[in-house]
Design a protein around this motif. Structure first.
Motif, PDB file in Angstrom:
ATOM      1  N   PHE A 135      43.223   4.698  10.746  1.00  0.00           N
ATOM      2  CA  PHE A 135      43.929   4.716   9.462  1.00  0.00           C
ATOM      3  C   PHE A 135      43.038   4.325   8.283  1.00  0.00           C
ATOM      4  O   PHE A 135      43.496   3.740   7.294  1.00  0.00           O
ATOM      5  CB  PHE A 135      45.172   3.832   9.505  1.00  0.00           C
ATOM      6  CG  PHE A 135      46.134   4.196  10.601  1.00  0.00           C
ATOM      7  CD1 PHE A 135      46.672   5.475  10.663  1.00  0.00           C
ATOM      8  CD2 PHE A 135      46.458   3.289  11.601  1.00  0.00           C
ATOM      9  CE1 PHE A 135      47.547   5.836  11.684  1.00  0.00           C
ATOM     10  CE2 PHE A 135      47.333   3.635  12.626  1.00  0.00           C
ATOM     11  CZ  PHE A 135      47.867   4.922  12.667  1.00  0.00           C
ATOM     12  N   PRO A 268      53.925   2.996   6.580  1.00  0.00           N
ATOM     13  CA  PRO A 268      54.053   3.934   7.703  1.00  0.00           C
ATOM     14  C   PRO A 268      53.892   5.391   7.269  1.00  0.00           C
ATOM     15  O   PRO A 268      53.285   6.192   7.991  1.00  0.00           O
ATOM     16  CB  PRO A 268      55.464   3.662   8.230  1.00  0.00           C
ATOM     17  CG  PRO A 268      55.772   2.260   7.808  1.00  0.00           C
ATOM     18  CD  PRO A 268      55.084   2.081   6.495  1.00  0.00           C
ATOM     19  N   GLU A 269      54.446   5.732   6.100  1.00  0.00           N
ATOM     20  CA  GLU A 269      54.344   7.110   5.616  1.00  0.00           C
ATOM     21  C   GLU A 269      52.884   7.484   5.338  1.00  0.00           C
ATOM     22  O   GLU A 269      52.424   8.588   5.654  1.00  0.00           O
ATOM     23  CB  GLU A 269      55.186   7.289   4.354  1.00  0.00           C
ATOM     24  CG  GLU A 269      56.684   7.087   4.544  1.00  0.00           C
ATOM     25  CD  GLU A 269      57.097   5.625   4.606  1.00  0.00           C
ATOM     26  OE1 GLU A 269      58.253   5.358   4.984  1.00  0.00           O
ATOM     27  OE2 GLU A 269      56.262   4.735   4.278  1.00  0.00           O
ATOM     28  N   ARG A 271      50.216   6.154   6.697  1.00  0.00           N
ATOM     29  CA  ARG A 271      49.464   6.249   7.952  1.00  0.00           C
ATOM     30  C   ARG A 271      49.730   7.581   8.643  1.00  0.00           C
ATOM     31  O   ARG A 271      48.812   8.195   9.215  1.00  0.00           O
ATOM     32  CB  ARG A 271      49.803   5.072   8.869  1.00  0.00           C
ATOM     33  CG  ARG A 271      49.266   3.746   8.350  1.00  0.00           C
ATOM     34  CD  ARG A 271      49.357   2.649   9.379  1.00  0.00           C
ATOM     35  NE  ARG A 271      50.722   2.220   9.654  1.00  0.00           N
ATOM     36  CZ  ARG A 271      51.386   1.326   8.958  1.00  0.00           C
ATOM     37  NH1 ARG A 271      50.823   0.772   7.883  1.00  0.00           N
ATOM     38  NH2 ARG A 271      52.614   0.965   9.291  1.00  0.00           N
ATOM     39  N   ALA A 272      50.962   8.056   8.584  1.00  0.00           N
ATOM     40  CA  ALA A 272      51.283   9.357   9.179  1.00  0.00           C
ATOM     41  C   ALA A 272      50.552  10.479   8.439  1.00  0.00           C
ATOM     42  O   ALA A 272      50.025  11.414   9.063  1.00  0.00           O
ATOM     43  CB  ALA A 272      52.795   9.590   9.147  1.00  0.00           C
ATOM     44  N   GLU A 273      50.498  10.392   7.112  1.00  0.00           N
ATOM     45  CA  GLU A 273      49.784  11.394   6.319  1.00  0.00           C
ATOM     46  C   GLU A 273      48.292  11.383   6.654  1.00  0.00           C
ATOM     47  O   GLU A 273      47.665  12.439   6.811  1.00  0.00           O
ATOM     48  CB  GLU A 273      50.001  11.124   4.831  1.00  0.00           C
ATOM     49  CG  GLU A 273      49.316  12.131   3.916  1.00  0.00           C
ATOM     50  CD  GLU A 273      49.514  11.801   2.437  1.00  0.00           C
ATOM     51  OE1 GLU A 273      48.932  12.535   1.599  1.00  0.00           O
ATOM     52  OE2 GLU A 273      50.233  10.827   2.113  1.00  0.00           O
ATOM     53  N   TYR A 274      47.743  10.192   6.776  1.00  0.00           N
ATOM     54  CA  TYR A 274      46.315  10.067   7.077  1.00  0.00           C
ATOM     55  C   TYR A 274      45.992  10.649   8.458  1.00  0.00           C
ATOM     56  O   TYR A 274      45.036  11.416   8.608  1.00  0.00           O
ATOM     57  CB  TYR A 274      45.912   8.597   7.031  1.00  0.00           C
ATOM     58  CG  TYR A 274      44.446   8.344   7.278  1.00  0.00           C
ATOM     59  CD1 TYR A 274      43.541   8.306   6.228  1.00  0.00           C
ATOM     60  CD2 TYR A 274      43.955   8.134   8.568  1.00  0.00           C
ATOM     61  CE1 TYR A 274      42.184   8.065   6.442  1.00  0.00           C
ATOM     62  CE2 TYR A 274      42.610   7.901   8.797  1.00  0.00           C
ATOM     63  CZ  TYR A 274      41.735   7.865   7.733  1.00  0.00           C
ATOM     64  OH  TYR A 274      40.391   7.638   7.961  1.00  0.00           O
ATOM     65  N   ALA A 275      46.784  10.296   9.467  1.00  0.00           N
ATOM     66  CA  ALA A 275      46.518  10.767  10.829  1.00  0.00           C
ATOM     67  C   ALA A 275      46.619  12.286  10.916  1.00  0.00           C
ATOM     68  O   ALA A 275      45.846  12.926  11.639  1.00  0.00           O
ATOM     69  CB  ALA A 275      47.472  10.100  11.813  1.00  0.00           C
ATOM     70  N   ALA A 276      47.567  12.883  10.187  1.00  0.00           N
ATOM     71  CA  ALA A 276      47.707  14.343  10.200  1.00  0.00           C
ATOM     72  C   ALA A 276      46.470  15.000   9.598  1.00  0.00           C
ATOM     73  O   ALA A 276      45.944  15.984  10.138  1.00  0.00           O
ATOM     74  CB  ALA A 276      48.963  14.761   9.450  1.00  0.00           C
TER      75      ALA A 276
END
Length: 304
Positions: A135, A268-269, A271-276
């Motif tokens: 992240f 959380p949002e 981190r999800a954007e970063y991982a994608a």
């Protein structure tokens, strides 16, 4: 580091260099130079006036490849240039009865150790699964427990207070496998990393989900030049440039005024954007890593 791979001395496959007429290779050279000019010209203009851009200038200041080197075109291994003068391309080229070719054996002989080191690193990285759980905390660890005045890009504000930034680092933890990112961590941040990477463990730790490992494909591409075509070096530069944008958007810096909206990895949002995005970059990098390995394999079998 994986076992050393020795390149064959003689011909192991009957490979005939692809021949390009003058109009074709000159068109390729012009297209490459026009493409990189879009990156080089703004950087050189800023340099003349003393301007600095934390995203766009990074690839020119962190990496050692000079603008003139990036602008120069090489066809890569296994290409014969008709109606060309070897002096136009440099000492690594030789005249052929039909044109000009790269003296592959000369380049291999001069750089044998580094070529093997790079190939082993690329192959080892390609053989591992991508880990996407860092992240972007490496950028946060680089400012951990520093004041605004102490941080590297102190012309730009931090999105959070130094206290809140440090809290995010402690809460999220740091899982950085890349030595050249880790070496910029602040001293108090280093013990927080679950790994303690060194140059000696780079081959064992580098993994294909890492933004910095994928950004470094540009470094390996230019270090392998002229064995690899300049178009591939430029492709790696283009990917590194896109990765750098994500790297700084997910960092503690506020670069919204420059047109880089933050990826709020403290949420959380975010981190999800970063991982994608990280997953997408890993896929793009895998293609470029394979192309670099293919060029090296070709360089080991082409007779020159």
């Amino acid at each position: 580091m994986t076992g050393r791979r020795s390149y064959p001395e003689g011909v192991t496959a009957a490979l005939v260099p692809a021949a390009l007429d003058a109009a074709d290779w000159q068109a390729r050279r012009a297209a490459h130079q026009a493409r990189v000019a879009a990156w080089l010209d703004p950087h050189l203009a800023r340099r003349r006036t003393g301007g600095r851009h934390p995203v766009e200038d990074f690839l020119f200041t962190y990496y050692s490849y000079r603008p003139a080197q990036l602008r120069r075109w090489h066809p890569g291994v296994g290409v014969l240039l008709r109606d060309a003068d070897p002096a136009e391309f440099g000492p690594d080229y030789r005249a052929d009865p039909a044109g000009v070719t790269l003296a592959t054996d000369r380049v291999r002989g001069r750089r044998a150790e580094s070529i093997v080191w790079i190939r082993d690193l690329l192959a080892a990285t390609a053989g591992r699964p991508a880990h996407l759980g860092c992240f972007g905390m490496h950028e946060w660890a680089m400012v951990y427990r520093q004041t605004q005045e102490e941080v590297r890009h102190n012309a730009w504000p931090l999105r959070l207070s130094p206290e809140r930034t440090a809290e995010v680092v402690r809460d999220r933890g740091v899982r950085c496998s890349h030595f050249d990112a880790f070496r910029f961590f602040t001293v108090p941040a280093r013990p927080l990393n679950v790994l303690q990477p060194t140059r000696e463990t780079q081959h064992a730790l580098e993994q294909p989900g890492c933004l910095h490992a994928n950004m470094d494909l540009y470094k390996w591409a230019y270090k392998l030049s002229p064995l690899v075509a300049s178009e591939l070096v430029a492709d790696c530069f283009a990917l590194a440039r896109r990765i750098r944008a994500l790297d700084m958007r997910a960092s503690p810096y506020d670069l919204a005024a420059l047109g880089y909206p933050p990826v709020r990895v403290e949420t959380p949002e975010g981190r999800a954007e970063y991982a994608a995005a990280q997953r997408d970059f890993a896929g793009q990098a895998a293609v470029l890593r394979a192309r670099l390995l293919a060029a090296l394999d070709l360089a080991g079998t082409v007779h020159s």
